[in-house]
Design an enzyme around this catalytic site. Structure first.
Site, PDB file in Angstrom:
ATOM      1  N   GLU A  60       0.824  -1.204   0.000  1.00  0.00           N
ATOM      2  CA  GLU A  60       0.000   0.000   0.000  1.00  0.00           C
ATOM      3  C   GLU A  60       0.867   1.266   0.000  1.00  0.00           C
ATOM      4  O   GLU A  60       0.516   2.268  -0.633  1.00  0.00           O
ATOM      5  CB  GLU A  60      -0.920   0.013   1.227  1.00  0.00           C
ATOM      6  N   ARG A 269       8.410 -13.038   0.408  1.00  0.00           N
ATOM      7  CA  ARG A 269       7.556 -11.867   0.632  1.00  0.00           C
ATOM      8  C   ARG A 269       7.845 -11.193   1.966  1.00  0.00           C
ATOM      9  O   ARG A 269       7.898  -9.976   2.054  1.00  0.00           O
ATOM     10  CB  ARG A 269       6.076 -12.292   0.577  1.00  0.00           C
ATOM     11  N   GLY A 310      12.993  -3.397  -0.278  1.00  0.00           N
ATOM     12  CA  GLY A 310      12.842  -2.279  -1.201  1.00  0.00           C
ATOM     13  C   GLY A 310      13.612  -2.390  -2.506  1.00  0.00           C
ATOM     14  O   GLY A 310      13.776  -1.388  -3.207  1.00  0.00           O
ATOM     15  N   GLU A 311      14.077  -3.583  -2.856  1.00  0.00           N
ATOM     16  CA  GLU A 311      14.878  -3.718  -4.076  1.00  0.00           C
ATOM     17  C   GLU A 311      14.178  -4.524  -5.167  1.00  0.00           C
ATOM     18  O   GLU A 311      14.807  -4.868  -6.168  1.00  0.00           O
ATOM     19  CB  GLU A 311      16.221  -4.370  -3.759  1.00  0.00           C
ATOM     20  N   LEU A 337       2.357  -5.675 -11.818  1.00  0.00           N
ATOM     21  CA  LEU A 337       2.684  -4.497 -12.619  1.00  0.00           C
ATOM     22  C   LEU A 337       4.102  -3.998 -12.380  1.00  0.00           C
ATOM     23  O   LEU A 337       4.690  -3.343 -13.236  1.00  0.00           O
ATOM     24  CB  LEU A 337       1.680  -3.374 -12.333  1.00  0.00           C
ATOM     25  N   GLU A 338       4.663  -4.315 -11.221  1.00  0.00           N
ATOM     26  CA  GLU A 338       6.051  -3.927 -10.950  1.00  0.00           C
ATOM     27  C   GLU A 338       7.015  -4.662 -11.876  1.00  0.00           C
ATOM     28  O   GLU A 338       8.117  -4.187 -12.139  1.00  0.00           O
ATOM     29  CB  GLU A 338       6.387  -4.207  -9.484  1.00  0.00           C
TER      30      GLU A 338
END
Length: 425
Positions: A60, A269, A310-311, A337-338
């Protein structure tokens, strides 16, 4: 169920919540930090803000970033506090936005905690990402005449059925929400069936389509590709869950027989599973390294475990094929979508209900390949590695779907505009 009963229940279960935090902190120590914030006590002297934006966790938070940047660009006089519930979400806010915003944890939905929180920040508008329905927060905002808008809202059939059990209570909660901006018509209709007035509903699509690659990220991708790739094929298994790694490692073992230089980037995850996955990879007998070691793979490296935060966008950028986790087990999948923005083919299992519309659109436009088990995974990756035209076809179509749906952010800004505080207020 009444609001009074809900309040009593929350106080009763606090020891369980604290125990859960303690257990999580054994693997992620940051869960032990800033505990006071979870009850509305903040060390910062001044965090009074025009807007509170709540994004529960990493997914989010990343979705909210383009909106926050747009608000800072078009309304620079507005101060923004972003709240999260997880340390990883907190880390992303600080890393990406720095001093452009304030950040604190959203307190638990206890009346005393919520009152301290709102008194400290004194917002003029509260925005919540997706569907975090906190009754006490919603009631207190309504009592203070502070607009509350839920954006990028989604409500699955499963969640809707659960809410129907306490329908009268939920109807009263929804009545106190200013506006819900839903991802699609199906989700919107579920809110209405639960009691939301149709005049309080907007449907504009999914904010997750507003993904961009910054110049800094592009340069980092080029640099990492030069260090790692060395003309070898790479596939990434991203945001994986328990039950998936065994399938993925079995597939990698089989694929290495035909493609001996194939490299798998395996990214669990959740941070607390990094050690578990490391032990599993070791048990399978692979040659592996950790991303956190900051070493380049050598010719013998078969797997890189993505144990950093974050990578993911960076790692997608050096990959030829992407499998999106949470989809071979009943977790509902994660954001494809990333990967799509890097024009690489995307594979997912059958469980994609968290991203139902996105995956449906990708499938209809030949931008997503569905696999069901280890054999179909091996087969599809084999074809994609062998046939560059097939690989480019699916990557290109996934990217086109992303590009066609980027209007959502501008529509959202238009909807929010009447509720944004004016200069000096």
């Amino acid at each position: 169920m009444s609001l009074y009963f809900y309040k009593i229940l929350l106080y009763i279960i606090q020891p369980i919540i604290l125990l859960k935090l303690l257990l999580r902190s054994r693997l992620v120590p940051d869960y032990r930090k800033r505990l006071k914030e979870r009850y509305g006590f903040y060390n910062k002297k001044n965090i009074s803000s025009s807007i509170i934006l709540h994004a529960v966790s990493v997914g989010e938070t990343l979705t909210a970033i383009p909106l926050v940047k747009a608000l800072r660009k078009y309304y620079p006089y507005l101060s923004i506090t972003i709240t999260t519930m997880t340390p990883t979400g907190s880390e992303r806010v600080k890393h990406i936005l720095g001093n452009d915003v304030y950040h604190v944890y959203l307190p638990y939905d206890l009346p005393c905690s919520i009152n301290r929180f709102l008194k400290k920040i004194n917002p003029k508008l509260v925005i919540i990402m997706e569907t975090e329905l906190w009754p006490n927060l919603i009631y207190e905002l309504h009592k203070r005449n502070i607009p509350l808008i839920i954006i990028n809202a989604r409500l699955s059939e499963r969640s809707s059925k659960k809410y129907k059990i306490i329908n009268t209570f939920i109807k009263k909660v929804l009545h106190r929400i200013t506006l819900i901006v839903a991802q699609n018509k199906e989700d919107g209709m579920r809110f209405i069936k639960l009691g939301l007035h149709p005049s309080k509903l907007n449907i504009i699509g999914n904010l997750k389509f507003n993904i961009t690659i910054t110049q800094k990220l592009s340069l980092n991708i080029i640099s990492l590709r030069y260090k790692w790739k060395q003309n070898r094929p790479i596939w990434i298994a991203a945001s994986t869950h328990h039950g998936e790694e065994n399938i993925l490692l079995t597939a990698q073992r089989q694929l290495l027989k035909k493609y001996p230089n194939l490299l798998l980037i395996l990214v669990p995850r959740h941070q607390e599973r990094f050690i578990i996955v490391k032990k599993l990879v070791h048990k399978y007998g692979f040659n592996y390294i950790l991303r956190s070691d900051n070493k380049a793979p050598n010719n013998n490296t078969q797997i890189i475990i993505g144990d950093t935060i974050g990578e993911l966008m960076l790692l997608y950028g050096i990959s030829d094929i992407a499998f999106i986790g949470g989809s071979l087990v009943k977790n509902g999948g994660h954001n494809p979508l990333e990967a799509a923005i890097h024009t690489i083919p995307i594979l997912m299992g059958p469980y994609t209900f968290n991203f139902k519309d996105i995956c449906k659109t990708l499938l209809q436009n030949k931008g997503l390949i569905t696999i069901t088990n280890v054999n179909s995974l091996i087969n599809k990756i084999d074809i994609l590695l062998t046939n560059k035209n097939y690989r480019d076809y699916y990557g290109r179509h996934a990217f086109k779907v992303l590009q066609k749906n980027k209007r959502v952010l501008q529509q959202l800004l238009t909807i929010l505009q009447p509720y944004l505080p004016t200069r000096g207020n």
